[in-house]
Design a protein around this motif. Structure first.
Motif, PDB file in Angstrom:
ATOM      1  N   PHE A  88      37.380  34.932  37.307  1.00  0.00           N
ATOM      2  CA  PHE A  88      37.369  36.374  37.549  1.00  0.00           C
ATOM      3  C   PHE A  88      36.984  37.094  36.274  1.00  0.00           C
ATOM      4  O   PHE A  88      36.945  36.505  35.195  1.00  0.00           O
ATOM      5  CB  PHE A  88      38.735  36.874  38.051  1.00  0.00           C
ATOM      6  CG  PHE A  88      39.895  36.564  37.149  1.00  0.00           C
ATOM      7  CD1 PHE A  88      40.297  37.464  36.167  1.00  0.00           C
ATOM      8  CD2 PHE A  88      40.590  35.374  37.275  1.00  0.00           C
ATOM      9  CE1 PHE A  88      41.366  37.179  35.329  1.00  0.00           C
ATOM     10  CE2 PHE A  88      41.664  35.078  36.443  1.00  0.00           C
ATOM     11  CZ  PHE A  88      42.050  35.992  35.473  1.00  0.00           C
TER      12      PHE A  88
ATOM     13  N   ASP B 169      36.175  49.422  31.562  1.00  0.00           N
ATOM     14  CA  ASP B 169      37.499  49.117  31.023  1.00  0.00           C
ATOM     15  C   ASP B 169      37.676  49.704  29.626  1.00  0.00           C
ATOM     16  O   ASP B 169      38.574  49.284  28.886  1.00  0.00           O
ATOM     17  CB  ASP B 169      37.726  47.596  30.981  1.00  0.00           C
ATOM     18  CG  ASP B 169      38.322  47.058  32.279  1.00  0.00           C
ATOM     19  OD1 ASP B 169      39.214  47.730  32.824  1.00  0.00           O
ATOM     20  OD2 ASP B 169      37.888  45.996  32.745  1.00  0.00           O
TER      21      ASP B 169
ATOM     22  N   SER C 253      37.608  44.009  42.793  1.00  0.00           N
ATOM     23  CA  SER C 253      38.442  44.947  42.043  1.00  0.00           C
ATOM     24  C   SER C 253      38.634  44.541  40.584  1.00  0.00           C
ATOM     25  O   SER C 253      39.130  45.333  39.782  1.00  0.00           O
ATOM     26  CB  SER C 253      39.810  45.097  42.716  1.00  0.00           C
ATOM     27  OG  SER C 253      40.473  43.849  42.810  1.00  0.00           O
ATOM     28  N   ASP C 254      38.229  43.316  40.227  1.00  0.00           N
ATOM     29  CA  ASP C 254      38.232  42.934  38.813  1.00  0.00           C
ATOM     30  C   ASP C 254      37.010  43.503  38.091  1.00  0.00           C
ATOM     31  O   ASP C 254      36.894  43.380  36.870  1.00  0.00           O
ATOM     32  CB  ASP C 254      38.284  41.410  38.646  1.00  0.00           C
ATOM     33  CG  ASP C 254      37.201  40.694  39.441  1.00  0.00           C
ATOM     34  OD1 ASP C 254      36.741  41.246  40.453  1.00  0.00           O
ATOM     35  OD2 ASP C 254      36.839  39.572  39.051  1.00  0.00           O
TER      36      ASP C 254
ATOM     37  N   TYR D 251      45.334  38.217  39.364  1.00  0.00           N
ATOM     38  CA  TYR D 251      44.212  37.271  39.435  1.00  0.00           C
ATOM     39  C   TYR D 251      44.568  35.910  38.838  1.00  0.00           C
ATOM     40  O   TYR D 251      43.934  34.901  39.182  1.00  0.00           O
ATOM     41  CB  TYR D 251      42.983  37.849  38.732  1.00  0.00           C
ATOM     42  CG  TYR D 251      42.269  38.878  39.548  1.00  0.00           C
ATOM     43  CD1 TYR D 251      41.312  38.519  40.484  1.00  0.00           C
ATOM     44  CD2 TYR D 251      42.580  40.232  39.420  1.00  0.00           C
ATOM     45  CE1 TYR D 251      40.667  39.461  41.259  1.00  0.00           C
ATOM     46  CE2 TYR D 251      41.941  41.191  40.194  1.00  0.00           C
ATOM     47  CZ  TYR D 251      40.990  40.799  41.106  1.00  0.00           C
ATOM     48  OH  TYR D 251      40.369  41.734  41.887  1.00  0.00           O
TER      49      TYR D 251
ATOM     50  N   LEU E 286      37.683  39.511  33.284  1.00  0.00           N
ATOM     51  CA  LEU E 286      38.849  39.927  32.525  1.00  0.00           C
ATOM     52  C   LEU E 286      38.651  41.297  31.879  1.00  0.00           C
ATOM     53  O   LEU E 286      39.599  42.072  31.724  1.00  0.00           O
ATOM     54  CB  LEU E 286      39.139  38.886  31.435  1.00  0.00           C
ATOM     55  CG  LEU E 286      40.440  39.000  30.663  1.00  0.00           C
ATOM     56  CD1 LEU E 286      41.641  38.825  31.593  1.00  0.00           C
ATOM     57  CD2 LEU E 286      40.482  37.949  29.551  1.00  0.00           C
TER      58      LEU E 286
ATOM     59  N   ARG F 291      46.281  44.574  33.836  1.00  0.00           N
ATOM     60  CA  ARG F 291      45.816  45.095  35.126  1.00  0.00           C
ATOM     61  C   ARG F 291      45.349  43.978  36.058  1.00  0.00           C
ATOM     62  O   ARG F 291      45.293  44.168  37.278  1.00  0.00           O
ATOM     63  CB  ARG F 291      44.664  46.080  34.923  1.00  0.00           C
ATOM     64  CG  ARG F 291      45.054  47.404  34.284  1.00  0.00           C
ATOM     65  CD  ARG F 291      43.881  48.380  34.322  1.00  0.00           C
ATOM     66  NE  ARG F 291      44.102  49.509  33.440  1.00  0.00           N
ATOM     67  CZ  ARG F 291      43.493  49.700  32.266  1.00  0.00           C
ATOM     68  NH1 ARG F 291      42.601  48.803  31.850  1.00  0.00           N
ATOM     69  NH2 ARG F 291      43.754  50.742  31.524  1.00  0.00           N
ATOM     70  N   ARG F 292      44.980  42.853  35.503  1.00  0.00           N
ATOM     71  CA  ARG F 292      44.466  41.748  36.308  1.00  0.00           C
ATOM     72  C   ARG F 292      45.482  40.618  36.459  1.00  0.00           C
ATOM     73  O   ARG F 292      45.106  39.476  36.772  1.00  0.00           O
ATOM     74  CB  ARG F 292      43.169  41.212  35.686  1.00  0.00           C
ATOM     75  CG  ARG F 292      42.009  42.204  35.806  1.00  0.00           C
ATOM     76  CD  ARG F 292      40.902  41.868  34.837  1.00  0.00           C
ATOM     77  NE  ARG F 292      39.711  42.683  35.026  1.00  0.00           N
ATOM     78  CZ  ARG F 292      39.556  43.926  34.558  1.00  0.00           C
ATOM     79  NH1 ARG F 292      40.525  44.480  33.834  1.00  0.00           N
ATOM     80  NH2 ARG F 292      38.452  44.593  34.776  1.00  0.00           N
ATOM     81  N   LYS F 293      46.758  40.922  36.278  1.00  0.00           N
ATOM     82  CA  LYS F 293      47.769  39.863  36.287  1.00  0.00           C
ATOM     83  C   LYS F 293      47.789  39.081  37.604  1.00  0.00           C
ATOM     84  O   LYS F 293      48.054  37.863  37.612  1.00  0.00           O
ATOM     85  CB  LYS F 293      49.156  40.442  35.994  1.00  0.00           C
ATOM     86  CG  LYS F 293      49.641  41.494  36.972  1.00  0.00           C
ATOM     87  CD  LYS F 293      50.996  42.052  36.548  1.00  0.00           C
ATOM     88  CE  LYS F 293      51.467  43.137  37.516  1.00  0.00           C
ATOM     89  NZ  LYS F 293      52.776  43.699  37.090  1.00  0.00           N
TER      90      LYS F 293
END
Length: 333
Positions: A27, A35, A310-311, A18, A29, A14-16
């Protein structure tokens, strides 16, 4: 374990975006319950990953987490610290755990500091020797927004810690900055990081002259500030309400702090004010600001409504995950 592996893998996927952010290499993770992984947060700082454990469940899964992180991301170092507030309630002792190449080590052979970037600004952290995870990446977007108001302004950075807001404001052309914090070591590191950015040509060689630091009790020091001197104030206090039972006293403290700032700032001055207390709702914080202004006979305008990036997703079924609340306000006297 397969279920947790899937949860952690999905959080990474989902954080690709970043991993390819311009001029930013830090950021979040994994954002604990938001999460779907109770009691564990993970932050990336350049080539290092730092975890904070706040539950015995997460503690029992350390090796699983390390194995997956090493396989997926190959960090040079993974560290885990026990949350100082929630850890003892879970029977966990305050300790730092180090992992290199997927295995636990008692002592680091390479103690080189980790350097990373946020919004083009350089920061440096020492492995395992900082409060919390060493840097608060939840304010990344807010630092960019707040610093956009700093050009040519006289700035107060209250609860500055190691100067992330200060450095971003300097980059955007602040006239001068007074940084207040209760930690002498944090303020020394703030000054060091100014030189780090001067050396990397992010800041001009004379930037250090714009900054004054002071170790103090911030609530007391705010009362002694000169009135009508600052154009921009940043109020980013530590968590004042760890639990809902402490909320009443925290509300009084938030009101007191913001009333003082409103009284001291110049006419039409800008205040960026924050709360990181999960027990305090955004509406309660807004109401507190409204009462502070009303008691002074002032009006305030909300210019920006702020939260974590958003992270740090907010899970609607867990309201406490919206722990960081902020507003950029204009004070009309």
């Amino acid at each position: 374990d397969d279920f947790l592996t899937t949860i952690l893998t999905k959080a990474i996927v989902r954080r690709k975006e970043y991993f390819s952010l311009p001029n930013t290499t830090c950021f979040r993770l994994l954002h604990a319950e938001a999460d779907f992984f109770p009691g564990l947060t993970l932050d990336i700082y350049g080539g290092e990953i730092r975890g904070i454990i706040s539950s015995r469940f997460a503690y029992s899964k350390m090796n699983l987490v390390v194995s997956l992180l090493q396989k997926k991301l190959s960090p040079k170092l993974i560290t885990f610290t026990i949350d100082s507030f929630y850890g003892p309630a879970e029977g966990l002792s305050n300790k730092i755990y180090y992992y290199q190449n997927g295995g636990m080590v008692k002592e680091l052979t390479d103690k080189t500091n980790t350097i990373f970037q946020e919004n083009g600004v350089y920061f440096e952290i020492e492995p395992g020797n900082s409060q919390k995870s060493g840097f608060y990446c939840d304010q990344r977007t807010n630092r960019r927004l707040v610093s956009s108001y700093a050009k040519g302004r006289t700035v107060l950075d209250a609860f500055s810690y190691t100067g992330a807001f200060t450095l971003n404001c300097l980059k955007q052309g602040a006239k001068s900055i007074l940084a207040l914090d209760a930690s002498e070591s944090a303020l020394r590191h703030l000054l060091y990081q100014i030189h780090l950015n001067e050396n990397n040509k992010v800041l001009s060689p004379s930037t250090r002259e714009k900054v004054t630091t002071k170790k103090c009790d911030i609530f007391d020091e705010m009362r002694n500030l000169e009135e009508d001197y600052f154009d921009l104030m940043i109020l980013d206090p530590p968590k004042l309400a760890q639990t809902k039972s402490k909320l009443e006293n925290a509300l009084k403290a938030y009101k007191d702090l913001n009333m003082i700032a409103m009284k001291k700032i110049k006419k039409d001055g800008i205040i960026a004010t924050f709360s990181c207390s999960g027990a305090l709702s955004r509406e309660q914080f807004k109401t507190t600001l409204a009462w502070a202004a009303s008691d002074l006979g002032y009006e305030i305008q909300i210019l920006e409504t702020l939260s974590a990036g958003s992270d740090h997703p907010i899970r609607l079924s867990q309201p406490e995950s919206e722990y960081l609340k902020g507003f950029i306000i204009r004070v009309i006297k």
